[in-house]
Enzyme design. Sequence first.
Site, short mmCIF file in Angstrom:
data_model
loop_
_atom_site.label_atom_id
_atom_site.label_comp_id
_atom_site.label_asym_id
_atom_site.label_seq_id
_atom_site.Cartn_x
_atom_site.Cartn_y
_atom_site.Cartn_z
N CYS A 1 -13.13 -42.12 78.45
CA CYS A 1 -14.08 -42.29 79.56
C CYS A 1 -13.41 -43.08 80.69
CB CYS A 1 -15.31 -43.02 79.05
SG CYS A 1 -16.53 -43.36 80.33
N CYS B 1 -20.98 -46.64 77.83
CA CYS B 1 -21.33 -47.17 79.16
C CYS B 1 -22.44 -46.37 79.83
CB CYS B 1 -20.09 -47.21 80.06
SG CYS B 1 -19.53 -45.58 80.62
N CYS C 1 -21.56 -40.86 78.08
CA CYS C 1 -20.79 -41.75 77.22
C CYS C 1 -21.73 -42.72 76.50
CB CYS C 1 -19.79 -42.51 78.08
SG CYS C 1 -18.95 -43.84 77.21
N CYS D 1 -18.57 -29.06 79.04
CA CYS D 1 -18.03 -28.83 80.38
C CYS D 1 -17.96 -30.20 81.08
CB CYS D 1 -18.96 -27.86 81.10
SG CYS D 1 -18.38 -27.40 82.72
N CYS E 1 -15.24 -46.63 80.95
CA CYS E 1 -15.15 -47.73 79.99
C CYS E 1 -14.01 -47.59 78.99
CB CYS E 1 -16.47 -47.85 79.23
SG CYS E 1 -16.74 -46.54 78.04
#
Length: 187
Positions: free
Chosen positions: A101, A152, A149, A172, A104
Amino acid sequence: MQRRRWLQGILALAAWNALPGRAGAAQPASAKDIEALQKNWKALLAADAKVPTPAEPLKLSKEEWRKRLDKAQYNVLREEGTERAGSSPLNNEKRAGVYACAGCGLPLFTSDMKYESGTGWPSFFTTIPGAFATKEDRYLFSPRTEYHCIRCGGHHGHVFDDGPPPTRQRWCNNGVALKFIPRTGKT
Ligand SMILES: [Zn+2]
């Protein structure tokens, strides 16, 4: 018994590697292959990479996120924006490694979970277990599944059911929401 299972594993891996068209990442054939990809994702993590776990949530204010992210990242991760198709260099990323991510640093996908969907967005047929939470959103009157995510809350993309077998999933993902960590030293 244990030894036999181990041997079967080696043989299965050899057969898998021998499949035609395997260039870096192969298309797994069975649910078992998917399970193995998910279970062994750390094999693709660079030895010196320090990554957080979902058990350490990251909560920041709007202002803190604005400082931490660039404009394009903020728009996707914090405002559920969508990057222009074909704009991400990660579309063509073929190296072995882990996609984390950009907000984070939580590991989300590995290079072995990526495939070429032809959509212009980095696409994956499965994820590292526990990386995401999902919610239904309404887009032009038809529901679609948004995912974000788990650590975060950053928006990453949408998951569709037109991916390759055996999962049939297409995660996607906006490339700008990802940070690629190449698996260095072992290639
Ligand atoms: Zn995150």
